[in-house]
Scaffold this motif. Sequence first.
Motif, PDB file in Angstrom:
ATOM      1  N   THR A  68      89.575 -30.106  48.647  1.00 18.59           N
ATOM      2  CA  THR A  68      88.487 -29.139  48.862  1.00 18.59           C
ATOM      3  C   THR A  68      88.404 -29.495  47.813  1.00 18.59           C
ATOM      4  O   THR A  68      89.541 -29.715  46.617  1.00 18.59           O
ATOM      5  N   TYR A  69      86.830 -29.352  46.674  1.00 12.04           N
ATOM      6  CA  TYR A  69      86.634 -30.288  44.992  1.00 12.04           C
ATOM      7  C   TYR A  69      85.793 -28.666  44.494  1.00 12.04           C
ATOM      8  O   TYR A  69      85.023 -28.941  45.601  1.00 12.04           O
ATOM      9  N   THR A  75      96.838 -27.037  44.625  1.00 12.83           N
ATOM     10  CA  THR A  75      95.805 -27.374  43.946  1.00 12.83           C
ATOM     11  C   THR A  75      96.225 -27.896  42.959  1.00 12.83           C
ATOM     12  O   THR A  75      97.093 -28.139  42.107  1.00 12.83           O
ATOM     13  N   SER A 126      98.750 -25.170  51.260  1.00 10.65           N
ATOM     14  CA  SER A 126      97.926 -25.763  50.084  1.00 10.65           C
ATOM     15  C   SER A 126      98.216 -25.838  48.754  1.00 10.65           C
ATOM     16  O   SER A 126      99.089 -25.296  48.654  1.00 10.65           O
ATOM     17  N   GLN A 131      97.611 -26.705  38.826  1.00  8.47           N
ATOM     18  CA  GLN A 131      98.111 -24.667  39.336  1.00  8.47           C
ATOM     19  C   GLN A 131      99.757 -25.925  39.797  1.00  8.47           C
ATOM     20  O   GLN A 131     100.021 -26.163  40.418  1.00  8.47           O
ATOM     21  N   ALA A 135      94.996 -29.702  51.313  1.00  2.49           N
ATOM     22  CA  ALA A 135      95.943 -27.920  52.170  1.00  2.49           C
ATOM     23  C   ALA A 135      96.133 -29.248  53.981  1.00  2.49           C
ATOM     24  O   ALA A 135      95.370 -30.507  54.409  1.00  2.49           O
ATOM     25  N   GLN A 151      91.436 -29.353  42.528  1.00  2.00           N
ATOM     26  CA  GLN A 151      90.832 -30.082  43.874  1.00  2.00           C
ATOM     27  C   GLN A 151      92.276 -29.113  44.411  1.00  2.00           C
ATOM     28  O   GLN A 151      93.065 -28.952  43.910  1.00  2.00           O
ATOM     29  N   THR A 152      91.608 -29.356  45.775  1.00  2.00           N
ATOM     30  CA  THR A 152      93.112 -28.138  46.659  1.00  2.00           C
ATOM     31  C   THR A 152      93.142 -29.755  47.760  1.00  2.00           C
ATOM     32  O   THR A 152      91.881 -29.659  48.985  1.00  2.00           O
ATOM     33  N   THR A 174      83.626 -29.345  50.981  1.00  2.83           N
ATOM     34  CA  THR A 174      85.112 -29.320  51.606  1.00  2.83           C
ATOM     35  C   THR A 174      84.889 -30.385  52.485  1.00  2.83           C
ATOM     36  O   THR A 174      84.112 -31.185  53.025  1.00  2.83           O
TER      37      THR A 174
END
Length: 129
Positions: free
Chosen positions: A109-110, A52, A50, A55, A41, A38-39, A127
């Motif tokens: 966003t995923y 994630t 953004s 990461q 932002a 999932q991001t 998104t």
Amino acid sequence: DVCSSDLDDGAVATTEAGFNQPQISKIVYDDFVLQSGQTFAATVNGHNYSVTIGQNGMTAGWASVLGALGTAIDAGEAITDSVDVANRTLVLTGDVDNVSFTVGSVAVTYVIATPVPGICLTPLTNTRI
């Protein structure tokens, strides 16, 4: 569901910048399951930030998500961030009294992998704004 009517996307300042006070804006997320990939932002003063999950050491917890996004924004703007984990809220406070900033958009966003019978897994990107 990130799109509920209770969502504060930060587009309207919670506290306007004034002569004796800095601007304060809040980004509030609904309660949903956090997953790798999932991001999160946000656009602040026209700059895109953004992060994630999975990461750069970011884990699937609100403290990690909000902390990482706040740190990214704080590094690029004259803004100090604070985190309210219990309420899934990122608080952005201007560093200078009477100087405003804008939060233009906020999104999550995923990727969803949906099995289709007889076909390989198909990753879908979704998104939510």
